[in-house]
Design an enzyme around this catalytic site. Structure first.
Site, PDB file in Angstrom:
ATOM      1  N   GLU A 103      34.737  31.548  20.352  1.00 52.34           N
ATOM      2  CA  GLU A 103      35.575  31.220  19.192  1.00 52.34           C
ATOM      3  C   GLU A 103      36.322  29.907  19.392  1.00 52.34           C
ATOM      4  O   GLU A 103      36.871  29.345  18.449  1.00 52.34           O
ATOM      5  CB  GLU A 103      36.557  32.364  18.903  1.00 52.34           C
ATOM      6  CG  GLU A 103      37.738  32.471  19.838  1.00 52.34           C
ATOM      7  CD  GLU A 103      37.422  33.103  21.177  1.00 52.34           C
ATOM      8  OE1 GLU A 103      38.340  33.183  22.021  1.00 52.34           O
ATOM      9  OE2 GLU A 103      36.274  33.529  21.378  1.00 52.34           O
ATOM     10  N   CYS A 117      34.709  37.778  27.519  1.00 55.08           N
ATOM     11  CA  CYS A 117      35.724  37.627  28.551  1.00 55.08           C
ATOM     12  C   CYS A 117      36.006  38.976  29.236  1.00 55.08           C
ATOM     13  O   CYS A 117      35.182  39.463  29.997  1.00 55.08           O
ATOM     14  CB  CYS A 117      36.988  37.009  27.977  1.00 55.08           C
ATOM     15  SG  CYS A 117      38.075  36.299  29.232  1.00 55.08           S
ATOM     16  N   HIS A 172      34.863  31.789  25.876  1.00 54.01           N
ATOM     17  CA  HIS A 172      35.342  32.121  24.524  1.00 54.01           C
ATOM     18  C   HIS A 172      34.560  31.332  23.483  1.00 54.01           C
ATOM     19  O   HIS A 172      34.846  30.150  23.251  1.00 54.01           O
ATOM     20  CB  HIS A 172      36.838  31.816  24.403  1.00 54.01           C
ATOM     21  CG  HIS A 172      37.700  32.775  25.146  1.00 54.01           C
ATOM     22  ND1 HIS A 172      38.249  33.895  24.553  1.00 54.01           N
ATOM     23  CD2 HIS A 172      38.079  32.810  26.439  1.00 54.01           C
ATOM     24  CE1 HIS A 172      38.944  34.573  25.459  1.00 54.01           C
ATOM     25  NE2 HIS A 172      38.860  33.926  26.610  1.00 54.01           N
TER      26      HIS A 172
END
Length: 406
Positions: free
Chosen positions: A370, A285, A368
């Site tokens: 995650e 990001c 992202h």
């Protein structure tokens, strides 16, 4: 707790007014008004440092159903300036819940207004673009609020990382220990009736040392490396390059974060120095944007950004669904394609979603991996990075490598 319903307003910088309600404490709050269309993950959203400085519209119609728990936070406290929701659930219930959303936001004094058609509001922002706004339940004189709103800076050009609580380096063990050892505990963490599950993880690291530069990192990035048995150490954003050299990590991660990447002059210089270390690097990001700027690229402010958990990204005919939260993007025209390979596109608007260096063991992604909240289509990014580190260590030399593809 006796609830008092109060009239509230949202004033946008273009003069548009929306009326709603709020509970309890008085507030007047200014920030950039953005929207997130995810159906889940309100706890992760408001504790995500990338939302610092923003008033967040949640388009899912019912917010607060599952309460809050200590394990799902993405930082040590709330980072979003305020929330705008349609319906606010007063009776949270979930087997993992440790406190209700109402108790949580009242304790930490997060401004929340409700009673809006948030999907209509999101469509308005999408049409007009993200803009500054003000919410208040104590001041209703529009001219006064409008004058104050005009004095607030735009998101473009803002260095927001300087306001985050990332002034210390720390080793990541797990979420429970990190929060319970923090000086900024949640009020319910010491409650005898609170069941905080702290897993004592064994020291079975695979001898890979990961250094994370904290630009506003989400805890789930650290969790993912920890689950893969890496030793993770987090460095504050103003760390000296000499300290990183002394740590001698196997790989370096540039985390997510808020604000305009072009305003981060010190961090850009730090990234340039990190590149010279000849270490494998992963940018996520904001880290993706800073890496590209360090390589001579430019970024631009998007009309309304990407904030959702359903963005299709990929290359050619292969797509994965990704979680995203950003208002700036790398400008394709500024990329030197002799050295940078674009390996991911956002299929919604054809903005760049990922790149890899054609020579150095460096790659980055705009989304992202995650996925907190969001899908797990891309959580193999962490495995890819670990594989690159292991390959690089075994060769122990810089050599021309094939561009990293996904």
């Amino acid at each position: 707790m006796k609830l008092t319903r109060k009239k509230s307003i949202l004033l946008l910088e273009d003069g548009t007014i929306f009326k709603g309600w709020s509970y309890n404490q008085n507030f007047t709050c200014f920030g950039e008004v953005v929207f997130n269309t995810g159906m889940t993950g309100y706890q992760e959203i408001i504790t995500d440092p990338s939302y610092y400085g923003q008033i967040t519209i949640l388009t899912y119609p019912e917010i607060g159903n599952t309460g809050f728990n200590i394990e799902d936070n993405e930082s040590k406290d709330i980072k979003s300036y305020a929330l705008i929701v349609k319906n606010f659930c007063l009776f949270s219930s979930n087997w993992r819940m440790q406190t209700s959303m109402l108790d949580y936001i009242n304790h930490l004094k997060l401004p929340v207004i409700f009673g809006f058609d948030t999907r209509s509001l999101a469509k308005y922002i999408r049409s007009k673009g993200s803009m500054n706004g003000c919410i208040s339940n104590e001041e209703f004189k529009i001219s006064s609020l409008a004058n104050k709103l005009k004095q607030k800076p735009k998101m473009k050009g803002l260095n927001l990382i300087q306001y985050l609580d990332n002034t210390k380096n720390y080793k990541w063990a797990n979420l429970g220990e990190t929060l319970l050892n923090s000086h900024r505990l949640y009020y319910y963490a010491n409650n005898e009736n609170t069941n905080v599950n702290i897993e004592k993880k064994k020291n079975k690291y695979n001898c890979l040392k990961i250094c994370v530069i904290d630009l506003g990192t989400k805890f789930n990035i650290l969790r993912n490396f920890n689950k893969k048995d890496c030793f993770v150490k987090v460095f504050k954003n103003n760390i000296k390059i000499e300290d990183i050299k002394d740590e001698n990590p196997d790989g370096i991660v540039l985390s997510n974060g808020p604000g305009d990447p072009l305003a981060l002059n010190d961090e850009i210089q730090l990234v340039k120095e990190i590149i010279k270390l000849n270490k494998p690097i992963l940018g996520i990001c904001m880290g993706h944007q800073l890496l590209n700027i360090a390589f001579g690229c430019q970024t631009f402010k998007m009309k309304f950004g990407h904030r959702a958990i359903n963005h299709p990204c990929g290359l050619y005919l292969k797509a994965k669904i990704t979680s995203q939260n950003h208002g700036f993007s790398v400008d394709e025209i500024s990329i030197d394609k002799n050295f940078i390979y674009i390996n991911n596109w956002n299929f919604n608007d054809n903005t760049i979603a990922g790149m890899s260096h054609k020579i150095l063991p460096i790659f980055s992604i705009q989304y992202h991996p995650e996925g907190a909240p969001g899908p797990h289509d891309t959580d193999d990014i962490f495995i890819k990075f670990i594989n690159i580190i292991q390959l690089y260590k075994s060769n122990n030399t810089i050599r021309t490598i094939e561009p990293i593809k996904f």
